[in-house]
Design a protein around this motif. Structure first.
Motif, PDB file in Angstrom:
ATOM      1  N   ALA A  36       0.833  -1.200   0.000  1.00  0.00           N
ATOM      2  CA  ALA A  36       0.000   0.000   0.000  1.00  0.00           C
ATOM      3  C   ALA A  36       0.874   1.260   0.000  1.00  0.00           C
ATOM      4  N   CYS A  37       1.978   1.227   0.728  1.00  0.00           N
ATOM      5  CA  CYS A  37       2.894   2.375   0.759  1.00  0.00           C
ATOM      6  C   CYS A  37       3.499   2.637  -0.616  1.00  0.00           C
ATOM      7  N   MET A  38       3.686   1.592  -1.404  1.00  0.00           N
ATOM      8  CA  MET A  38       4.173   1.783  -2.772  1.00  0.00           C
ATOM      9  C   MET A  38       3.135   2.556  -3.592  1.00  0.00           C
ATOM     10  N   GLY A  39       1.864   2.323  -3.315  1.00  0.00           N
ATOM     11  CA  GLY A  39       0.819   3.103  -3.973  1.00  0.00           C
ATOM     12  C   GLY A  39       0.833   4.555  -3.521  1.00  0.00           C
ATOM     13  N   ILE A  40       1.187   4.781  -2.251  1.00  0.00           N
ATOM     14  CA  ILE A  40       1.281   6.157  -1.738  1.00  0.00           C
ATOM     15  C   ILE A  40       2.362   6.932  -2.491  1.00  0.00           C
ATOM     16  N   VAL A  41       3.433   6.253  -2.880  1.00  0.00           N
ATOM     17  CA  VAL A  41       4.485   6.903  -3.662  1.00  0.00           C
ATOM     18  C   VAL A  41       4.033   7.125  -5.103  1.00  0.00           C
ATOM     19  N   ALA A  42       3.313   6.151  -5.659  1.00  0.00           N
ATOM     20  CA  ALA A  42       2.888   6.252  -7.061  1.00  0.00           C
ATOM     21  C   ALA A  42       1.889   7.383  -7.280  1.00  0.00           C
ATOM     22  N   PHE A  43       1.044   7.668  -6.290  1.00  0.00           N
ATOM     23  CA  PHE A  43      -0.002   8.676  -6.472  1.00  0.00           C
ATOM     24  C   PHE A  43       0.559  10.068  -6.787  1.00  0.00           C
ATOM     25  N   PRO A  44       1.491  10.615  -5.988  1.00  0.00           N
ATOM     26  CA  PRO A  44       2.005  11.949  -6.333  1.00  0.00           C
ATOM     27  C   PRO A  44       2.766  11.974  -7.651  1.00  0.00           C
ATOM     28  N   LEU A  45       3.372  10.856  -8.033  1.00  0.00           N
ATOM     29  CA  LEU A  45       4.049  10.810  -9.329  1.00  0.00           C
ATOM     30  C   LEU A  45       3.046  10.959 -10.467  1.00  0.00           C
ATOM     31  N   GLN A  46       1.905  10.287 -10.341  1.00  0.00           N
ATOM     32  CA  GLN A  46       0.851  10.437 -11.346  1.00  0.00           C
ATOM     33  C   GLN A  46       0.262  11.843 -11.294  1.00  0.00           C
ATOM     34  N   LEU A  47       0.196  12.418 -10.109  1.00  0.00           N
ATOM     35  CA  LEU A  47      -0.300  13.789  -9.979  1.00  0.00           C
ATOM     36  C   LEU A  47       0.615  14.772 -10.711  1.00  0.00           C
ATOM     37  N   ILE A  48       1.919  14.558 -10.604  1.00  0.00           N
ATOM     38  CA  ILE A  48       2.877  15.400 -11.327  1.00  0.00           C
ATOM     39  C   ILE A  48       2.656  15.289 -12.828  1.00  0.00           C
ATOM     40  N   LEU A  49       2.423  14.064 -13.300  1.00  0.00           N
ATOM     41  CA  LEU A  49       2.175  13.865 -14.728  1.00  0.00           C
ATOM     42  C   LEU A  49       0.896  14.575 -15.163  1.00  0.00           C
ATOM     43  N   PHE A  50      -0.095  14.588 -14.287  1.00  0.00           N
ATOM     44  CA  PHE A  50      -1.348  15.267 -14.623  1.00  0.00           C
ATOM     45  C   PHE A  50      -1.149  16.778 -14.699  1.00  0.00           C
ATOM     46  N   ILE A  51      -0.438  17.331 -13.735  1.00  0.00           N
ATOM     47  CA  ILE A  51      -0.236  18.782 -13.684  1.00  0.00           C
ATOM     48  C   ILE A  51       0.582  19.263 -14.881  1.00  0.00           C
ATOM     49  N   THR A  52       1.545  18.449 -15.299  1.00  0.00           N
ATOM     50  CA  THR A  52       2.468  18.865 -16.370  1.00  0.00           C
ATOM     51  C   THR A  52       2.109  18.252 -17.723  1.00  0.00           C
ATOM     52  N   ARG A  53       0.878  17.806 -17.889  1.00  0.00           N
ATOM     53  CA  ARG A  53       0.531  17.057 -19.106  1.00  0.00           C
ATOM     54  C   ARG A  53       0.589  17.893 -20.381  1.00  0.00           C
ATOM     55  N   HIS A  54       0.619  19.224 -20.278  1.00  0.00           N
ATOM     56  CA  HIS A  54       0.693  20.070 -21.467  1.00  0.00           C
ATOM     57  C   HIS A  54       2.104  20.577 -21.737  1.00  0.00           C
ATOM     58  N   SER A  55       3.080  20.108 -20.958  1.00  0.00           N
ATOM     59  CA  SER A  55       4.388  20.763 -20.982  1.00  0.00           C
ATOM     60  C   SER A  55       5.279  20.332 -22.136  1.00  0.00           C
ATOM     61  N   GLU A  56       5.055  19.136 -22.738  1.00  0.00           N
ATOM     62  CA  GLU A  56       5.980  18.635 -23.747  1.00  0.00           C
ATOM     63  C   GLU A  56       5.263  18.120 -24.987  1.00  0.00           C
ATOM     64  N   PRO A  57       4.420  18.893 -25.629  1.00  0.00           N
ATOM     65  CA  PRO A  57       3.705  18.391 -26.793  1.00  0.00           C
ATOM     66  C   PRO A  57       4.607  18.032 -27.961  1.00  0.00           C
ATOM     67  N   LYS A  58       5.760  18.702 -28.088  1.00  0.00           N
ATOM     68  CA  LYS A  58       6.609  18.455 -29.242  1.00  0.00           C
ATOM     69  C   LYS A  58       7.317  17.109 -29.179  1.00  0.00           C
ATOM     70  N   LYS A  59       7.299  16.427 -28.034  1.00  0.00           N
ATOM     71  CA  LYS A  59       8.001  15.165 -27.890  1.00  0.00           C
ATOM     72  C   LYS A  59       7.204  13.975 -28.395  1.00  0.00           C
ATOM     73  N   ALA A  60       5.908  14.143 -28.605  1.00  0.00           N
ATOM     74  CA  ALA A  60       5.064  12.997 -28.910  1.00  0.00           C
ATOM     75  C   ALA A  60       5.418  12.377 -30.238  1.00  0.00           C
ATOM     76  N   GLY A  61       5.184  11.045 -30.315  1.00  0.00           N
ATOM     77  CA  GLY A  61       5.522  10.347 -31.535  1.00  0.00           C
ATOM     78  C   GLY A  61       4.367  10.076 -32.449  1.00  0.00           C
ATOM     79  N   ASP A  62       3.152   9.955 -31.923  1.00  0.00           N
ATOM     80  CA  ASP A  62       2.038   9.519 -32.744  1.00  0.00           C
ATOM     81  C   ASP A  62       0.919  10.539 -32.829  1.00  0.00           C
ATOM     82  N   ALA A  63       0.411  10.969 -31.677  1.00  0.00           N
ATOM     83  CA  ALA A  63      -0.798  11.772 -31.668  1.00  0.00           C
ATOM     84  C   ALA A  63      -0.511  13.207 -32.053  1.00  0.00           C
ATOM     85  N   PRO A  64      -1.447  13.874 -32.721  1.00  0.00           N
ATOM     86  CA  PRO A  64      -1.295  15.307 -32.958  1.00  0.00           C
ATOM     87  C   PRO A  64      -1.336  16.077 -31.658  1.00  0.00           C
TER      88      PRO A  64
END
Length: 233
Positions: free
Chosen positions: A197-225
């Motif tokens: 369960a503690c491993m999930g506690i670590v995973a949650f803020p990491l996913q939160l960071i990905l959510f907050i910064t989801r618009h930060s690197e559009p030029k890196k994508a390989g497939d989607a517009p």
């Protein structure tokens, strides 16, 4: 004689040169991977590093912790992994409509709640928490694997996925003996489940960071517009 060894010497030098060139390209590719990819890898390690070792240990867990018969314990272990297949399809369809880190955050919360419920709330029907972990297993493809193609250039996707799977295997290598050591020290599966369960506690803020910064690197994508990436990554 030198005339006899010359072809082999030339071949050796050519192979060494090619290997050095490949190694430089590999290092260059690794350096070019965006930081969000490494955050995603860490999150995947803390989710999968808990789930798959538990799947392997689950027959023994249900047999001893819930006093099930070997047959029933085997059924629950099979259900834990098997139900992830249809549930993964459902989660994947949902992941097309919401940002994938949202799926990851929900999966992390389920990981925390379900492991604590299995470890300590033994008076509750364990099938609920078991199915909850099946949902987490089914979510991995949506919240961890799919975003890779939208974070890195298309030509580097194979290497990126290989790095992610290597990290995942490393997490299994570490978490499995820790799970066993905790049980040996406490003789209580509840504390072993608390570790996962503690491993999930670590995973949650990491996913939160990905959510907050989801618009930060559009030029890196390989497939989607760009428009699609901003809505789903």
């Amino acid at each position: 004689p030198r005339s006899t060894l010359f072809p082999y010497t030339t071949l050796f030098r050519s192979n060494a040169k090619n290997n050095m060139s490949w190694f430089r390209r590999f290092i260059s590719t690794v350096k070019s991977l965006p930081w969000r990819f490494w955050v995603l890898c860490l999150s995947n390690m803390f989710i999968q590093g808990a789930l798959w070792p538990f799947v392997a240990f689950s027959p023994d867990f249900f047999y001893h912790h819930y006093s099930f018969s070997p047959e029933v314990a085997g059924i629950f272990a099979t259900m834990l992994a098997g139900m992830a297949i249809p549930l993964g399809v459902v989660v994947g369809s949902i992941g097309q409509k919401v940002p994938k880190p949202v799926v990851g955050m929900i999966a992390s919360l389920l990981q925390i709640i379900c492991f604590l419920a299995l470890g300590w709330a033994t008076e509750l029907p364990c099938i609920i928490a078991t199915l909850g972990l099946s949902i987490v297993l089914g979510s991995v493809g949506t919240c961890a694997i799919a975003p890779v193609s939208q974070m890195v250039p298309r030509e580097n996707i194979g290497m990126a996925l290989g790095i992610m799977k290597s990290g995942e295997s490393f997490s299994w290598l570490i978490s499995s003996p820790v799970y066993g050591a905790i049980y040996e020290a406490t003789h209580n599966f509840g504390w072993s489940c608390t570790f996962f369960a503690c491993m999930g506690i670590v995973a949650f803020p990491l996913q939160l960071i990905l959510f907050i910064t989801r618009h930060s690197e559009p030029k890196k994508a390989g497939d989607a517009p760009v428009e699609d990436r901003k809505s789903v990554v």
